[in-house]
Design a protein around this motif. Structure first.
Motif: not given
Length: 117
Positions: A23-35
């Motif tokens: 979950g932390k890894s997924l959160s970090e990956q999503m945070a790396g994408v600027i919506p």
């Protein structure tokens, strides 16, 4: 985990179990994408056979992020154990859930995917 990006579609494909660590890894990956406005974020759960309550955190965070940015988030290929967690927490009525990724591709006229870094 794989991340695929195309013009207006961002595809996340977590694998295995979504627990605290994943979950932390997924959160970090999503945070790396600027919506960007009018983007579609898709979380393909085809390869996720289990998710615990800590695995819900990145999904809820992503939903909040995309809504604030004028984007849309869709879950697809939700397996029975994961669907059960979503139903027990009543999040199945909060998230947009479709059967599979092809349903989404049909909706956006089959744009081609480009794999991001």
């Amino acid at each position: 985990m794989t991340l695929t990006q195309e013009r207006q579609v961002i595809l996340f494909k977590p694998q295995g179990s979504i627990d605290l660590q994943v979950g932390k890894s997924l959160s970090e990956q999503m945070a790396g994408v600027i919506p960007q406005p009018d983007q579609l974020w898709v979380i393909d759960l085809a390869e996720v056979e289990f998710m615990d309550s800590s695995g819900l955190v990145p999904l809820v965070q992503a939903l909040k992020t995309v809504r604030q940015s004028g984007c849309r988030l869709v879950l697809c290929n939700v397996q029975a154990p994961v669907r059960l967690i979503l139903e027990l927490t009543h999040l199945d009525s909060v998230f947009e859930i479709v059967n599979d990724y092809q349903d989404i591709l049909s909706e956006i006229n089959g744009q081609s995917l480009v794999t991001a870094g």
